[in-house]
Design a protein around this motif. Structure first.
Motif, PDB file in Angstrom:
ATOM      1  N   PHE A  20      32.557  28.207  43.076  1.00  0.00           N
ATOM      2  CA  PHE A  20      32.824  29.567  42.565  1.00  0.00           C
ATOM      3  C   PHE A  20      31.839  30.544  43.163  1.00  0.00           C
ATOM      4  O   PHE A  20      30.665  30.206  43.424  1.00  0.00           O
ATOM      5  CB  PHE A  20      32.671  29.521  41.042  1.00  0.00           C
ATOM      6  CG  PHE A  20      32.451  30.831  40.351  1.00  0.00           C
ATOM      7  CD1 PHE A  20      31.154  31.310  40.133  1.00  0.00           C
ATOM      8  CD2 PHE A  20      33.518  31.569  39.869  1.00  0.00           C
ATOM      9  CE1 PHE A  20      30.943  32.491  39.449  1.00  0.00           C
ATOM     10  CE2 PHE A  20      33.309  32.765  39.178  1.00  0.00           C
ATOM     11  CZ  PHE A  20      32.021  33.223  38.971  1.00  0.00           C
ATOM     12  N   ALA A  21      32.323  31.729  43.381  1.00  0.00           N
ATOM     13  CA  ALA A  21      31.434  32.853  43.677  1.00  0.00           C
ATOM     14  C   ALA A  21      32.076  34.099  43.104  1.00  0.00           C
ATOM     15  O   ALA A  21      33.304  34.195  43.044  1.00  0.00           O
ATOM     16  CB  ALA A  21      31.220  33.017  45.173  1.00  0.00           C
ATOM     17  N   ILE A  22      31.259  34.990  42.646  1.00  0.00           N
ATOM     18  CA  ILE A  22      31.759  36.298  42.225  1.00  0.00           C
ATOM     19  C   ILE A  22      30.898  37.348  42.909  1.00  0.00           C
ATOM     20  O   ILE A  22      29.667  37.277  42.879  1.00  0.00           O
ATOM     21  CB  ILE A  22      31.777  36.460  40.697  1.00  0.00           C
ATOM     22  CG1 ILE A  22      32.510  37.739  40.305  1.00  0.00           C
ATOM     23  CG2 ILE A  22      30.385  36.416  40.084  1.00  0.00           C
ATOM     24  CD1 ILE A  22      32.907  37.790  38.827  1.00  0.00           C
ATOM     25  N   ALA A  23      31.561  38.250  43.570  1.00  0.00           N
ATOM     26  CA  ALA A  23      30.872  39.312  44.299  1.00  0.00           C
ATOM     27  C   ALA A  23      31.211  40.631  43.643  1.00  0.00           C
ATOM     28  O   ALA A  23      32.366  40.908  43.329  1.00  0.00           O
ATOM     29  CB  ALA A  23      31.297  39.316  45.760  1.00  0.00           C
ATOM     30  N   PHE A  24      30.179  41.449  43.432  1.00  0.00           N
ATOM     31  CA  PHE A  24      30.381  42.763  42.831  1.00  0.00           C
ATOM     32  C   PHE A  24      30.291  43.826  43.917  1.00  0.00           C
ATOM     33  O   PHE A  24      29.343  43.847  44.696  1.00  0.00           O
ATOM     34  CB  PHE A  24      29.351  43.004  41.723  1.00  0.00           C
ATOM     35  CG  PHE A  24      29.527  42.047  40.569  1.00  0.00           C
ATOM     36  CD1 PHE A  24      28.746  40.908  40.480  1.00  0.00           C
ATOM     37  CD2 PHE A  24      30.493  42.284  39.602  1.00  0.00           C
ATOM     38  CE1 PHE A  24      28.925  40.011  39.425  1.00  0.00           C
ATOM     39  CE2 PHE A  24      30.676  41.398  38.548  1.00  0.00           C
ATOM     40  CZ  PHE A  24      29.893  40.253  38.459  1.00  0.00           C
ATOM     41  N   LEU A  25      31.272  44.661  43.960  1.00  0.00           N
ATOM     42  CA  LEU A  25      31.349  45.697  44.976  1.00  0.00           C
ATOM     43  C   LEU A  25      31.232  47.061  44.312  1.00  0.00           C
ATOM     44  O   LEU A  25      31.849  47.302  43.275  1.00  0.00           O
ATOM     45  CB  LEU A  25      32.692  45.613  45.722  1.00  0.00           C
ATOM     46  CG  LEU A  25      33.102  44.229  46.258  1.00  0.00           C
ATOM     47  CD1 LEU A  25      34.442  44.315  46.968  1.00  0.00           C
ATOM     48  CD2 LEU A  25      32.041  43.671  47.190  1.00  0.00           C
TER      49      LEU A  25
END
Lengths: 410, 415
Positions: A20-25
């Motif tokens: 899993f990865a979550i990237a915030f933009l």
């Protein structure tokens, strides 16, 4: 036809990938909706390519896609971008927000909850305009998706300078566990919703009860994220019996407690575990997945009892059910910073209010950090955010939610 | 010796005749239904009984939420007696107490809610009028006479049989829905007990009893637990599925009658705990702010019941405080909205106390109630074509156009 977006493993036979990865933009400077739309259109093409094993800077080659999927989500701030075509869904407005961290660090994630930001968190990195979840079968699959996203955004910066319309903020990674336990040693996630209709009913925004402006949210879902540090030094100071009472399950067998002995020790539900079974997820132990109702108050205060009041039907908003799809993490020590372990708490629900109510109400987790009575902090948040994931499959959209930025994508 | 004391133990000084009559009502209601394999009258008959945690739900009306959305649902539900009579059907009724401010604008000052059962208040009036009148005075601060409330003197009241007294109570203090308000405004003004038919003891007993059978879907001799929509559809009551209260109560009972995951199937005995009543189980005010601060603790005043069984809530400043309810905001920040009665109702979890047995037993073949399977999603709540949604839409039209004036018709009513 609009349907739940990919990346949420709700149906029979679907198992979330391991990594899993979550990237915030964030939208930076003063971009317009068209700028953000342009960036997301390009990124969606990159992500689709990665799903098929195509890497932007390696034309003509293919790499193992390793089950990569991506899931786009929009925070309340995204609807403040100049020129957007939609108002923030009501589910992201007024009281359905995470609190900002205090200027000196810390503070509650949600007013009334017992979960606070860590003392060194002075700004919440999880509250941005856009979030994108990547899941895949290998660490490389999700890492590559993050790297290619950042590469594109950096090249945008060079191309468009001095400030690109979209920049990457924080990124968090994690993995799920084949032993169905968490870092505190107890089993975790074994009392999740039944796959299929039950999960879908809890996750998917229904076509009723919506204000006119929110009709476009049908078949989407709300994502709640918290990056939670687990303080094992605090946990390990508790005795085994104390730990079991806080959780509400036996540490070794995973059996839920149903009563207290005359000597004040918790007793597992009779018959659990079934002799010869392999663990709490063995179908032989199905009767013991849900912790029982009608237990003494000290057991009602446990984590499993507080976080799930056994109420059905699951899709009834009042019953505050939600679907968890979390991932553990390990931040190894680097010689300066100590080791951190914890949970990427990810959950999906048709209304964000379900999470807020779970965290605020006194007989749920209101005022309590994890379970038991209010006391030492076992978990602290490093980041938190609430987002809306638009439905996929809307014919005119290149990526889910494009109609937010492009009126003619409606 | 009575099985059940006064609801919430709120009226320990009521006379014996009232308690006898109250227990008789409960027994008659339960006995009037078919025998359930798991639902029993007397909680003391349940071995090692414990209070269930699951039989509760939020007090805000769910039907308008599904039918017309949250904003309009709040406006309609907060619309005084019409809103209360039309929509408050989740075993909680409330009213906003209005007061003029310093410049003469009438604004919401306080929120008052009740979960008290009308039948208990009626029983007190019928069998112990002096106690009833003293209780009314204690709560309202005003002494009402029998003449004023019922149109007849105490001695005349005492000369009536119980049936005429009940009828008079219903006509004078309860009414019959929105179209027929009570003749005296006591309960409208002071929110002493729930007036809606559906918020009654009769319906509470019905729905818990209804849920207390081991419903099953039998396919080729193999049984599975039924879904709640299958249970309600089996008796053509999909309307009950679309509320908070009925699913909450029925499911709570069903979860004991046919324990999820049990193999072979098992069930547990259950009963209403003593005392029978509807209680406010929790109230959450942690994110309410006034002038940027949390609301004062003293603004939350529970009463009419012991500490864990309150049935009355007054929330907000008293008349000496210059502040008003509509100065309270939910959350912080520029997007924080003014609190509504509907929001506060949602923050209250209500439910009866139910005792369940510690140990389960196998369900016998004869005890199962086999019902037809239906596909998931057979009941969708809140669809515009739904009869209840149509009623609520018409009610909303009335709210938005109370004079019945159709725009463009030169002020002529369309009635």
């Amino acid at each position: 036809m609009a349907e739940l977006p990919r990346g949420i493993y709700w149906d029979h036979g679907q198992v979330p990938p391991r990594h899993f990865a979550i990237a915030f933009l964030r939208a930076t400077g003063r971009p317009g909706a068209a700028d953000v739309d342009h960036a997301l259109t390009d990124l969606a093409e990159i992500w689709r390519g990665l799903e098929r094993g195509r890497v932007p800077h390696l034309p003509g080659t293919s790499v193992p896609p390793s089950g990569l999927t991506w899931l786009l989500a929009f925070g309340r701030k995204a609807f403040d971008i100049h020129g957007v075509s939609r108002r923030a869904p009501r589910g992201l407005t007024h009281s359905n927000v995470v609190e900002s961290a205090l200027p000196g660090g810390g503070g509650p994630v949600v007013l009334g909850s017992g979960i606070n930001y860590s003392g060194d968190v002075t700004r919440n990195p999880g509250s941005e305009d856009i979030a994108v979840q990547f899941v895949g079968d290998t660490p490389l699959a999700v890492a590559r998706a993050v790297v290619e996203t950042e590469t594109y955004l950096s090249e945008s910066l060079q191309r468009l300078g001095p400030i690109a319309p979209v920049q990457m903020g924080a990124v968090y990674t994690g993995f799920n566990r084949e032993d169905h336990r968490s870092w505190i040693g107890h089993h975790d996630g074994i009392s999740n919703l039944e796959a299929g209709v039950q999960r879908r009913g809890v996750i998917e925004v229904p076509p009723v009860g919506l204000a006119l402006r929110d009709r476009w949210t049908v078949a989407g879902t709300y994502l709640a994220f918290m990056r939670l540090d687990v303080d094992l030094s605090v946990w390990n100071r508790h005795s085994r019996a104390e730990q079991d009472l806080i959780v509400g399950r036996d540490k070794i067998t995973g059996c839920p407690f149903g009563s207290m002995s005359t000597t004040g020790l918790p007793e597992v539900v009779a018959g659990c575990p079934v002799i010869g079974s392999t663990g709490p997820t063995d179908p032989a132990n199905d009767a013991f997945i849900e912790p029982p109702d009608g237990v003494p108050q000290v057991l009602k205060d446990s984590h499993v009892q507080r976080s799930n009041h056994h109420q059905d039907p699951a899709d009834l908003p009042a019953n505050q059910r939600f679907f968890r799809q979390g991932y553990e993490f390990l931040d190894p020590p680097d010689g300066v910073r100590p080791m951190r372990v914890g949970l990427n708490f990810v959950r999906f629900q048709a209304q964000i209010s379900r999470l807020r109510d779970t965290l605020r109400r006194p007989t749920w987790l209101g005022g309590v950090n994890f379970g038991g009575a209010p006391g030492p902090e076992l978990i602290r948040a490093r980041a938190a955010g609430f987002y809306f994931c638009p439905a996929a499959g809307v014919d005119s959209e290149i990526y889910p939610g494009q109609s937010i930025f492009k009126a003619d994508a409606v | 010796m009575h099985i059940f004391q006064s609801p919430g133990l709120a009226d320990p000084d009521v006379n014996e005749a009232t308690l006898v009559a109250w227990n008789a009502q409960i027994r008659d209601l339960i006995d009037g239904h078919s025998v359930s394999p798991f639902f029993v009258l007397d909680p003391s008959d349940i071995e090692n009984g414990q209070t269930a945690n699951s039989v509760k739900w939020p007090g805000n009306p769910r039907e308008p939420l599904d039918c017309v959305g949250e904003e309009l649902a709040a406006q309609l539900s907060d619309w005084g007696w019409p809103g209360r009579a039309e929509l408050h059907n989740e075993y909680l009724e409330y009213s906003l107490i209005m007061r003029p401010d310093s410049v003469g604008n009438v604004r919401p000052k306080r929120f008052i809610a009740t979960t008290e059962l009308m039948e208990w208040w009626r029983t007190m009036a019928v069998f112990d009028l002096p106690y009833f009148l003293s209780l009314v005075k204690k709560i309202t601060g005003k002494a009402y006479s029998s003449e004023e409330l019922f149109g007849i003197s105490e001695s005349h009241w005492n000369g009536l049989g119980t049936a005429p007294r009940k009828a008079l109570f219903m006509r004078r203090l309860v009414g019959n829905g929105r179209a027929q308000p009570p003749e005296h405004p006591l309960n409208i003004d002071h929110v002493l007990f729930m007036a809606e038919n559906i918020n009654g003891l009769n319906d509470l007993v019905f729905v818990v009893h209804f849920g207390s059978f081991p419903y099953a879907i039998n396919v080729g001799g193999i049984r599975r637990r039924a879904r709640l929509e299958e249970i309600f559809l089996s008796v053509d009551r999909s309307d009950l599925f679309c509320r908070n209260a009925d699913p909450g109560a029925a499911q709570g009972a069903y979860d004991q009658a046919y324990i999820d995951g049990s193999n072979p199937p098992q069930g547990r005995a259950l009963a209403f705990a003593d005392p029978v009543g509807m209680y406010m189980r929790t109230l959450t005010t942690t994110d309410l702010r006034i002038d940027g601060e949390t609301v004062p603790d003293e603004w939350t005043r529970f009463s009419r019941g012991s500490s864990d069984m309150p049935m009355r809530l007054e929330f907000g400043p008293d008349d000496d405080d210059p502040r008003f309810l509509d100065e309270i905001k939910v959350g912080t920040g520029p997007g924080a909205e003014v609190v509504s009665g509907y929001f506060l109702a949602r923050e209250i979890e209500v439910g009866p106390l139910v005792v369940i047995a510690k140990d389960a037993r196998p369900i016998s073949n004869a005890e199962f109630k086999d019902i037809p399977a239906v596909p998931p999603g057979a009941v969708t709540c809140g669809l515009p074509g739904n009869g209840r949604c149509q009623q609520i839409s018409e009610f909303a039209d009335l709210f938005e156009n109370p004079l019945g004036v159709v725009p463009g018709t030169r002020g002529q009513s369309n009635g």
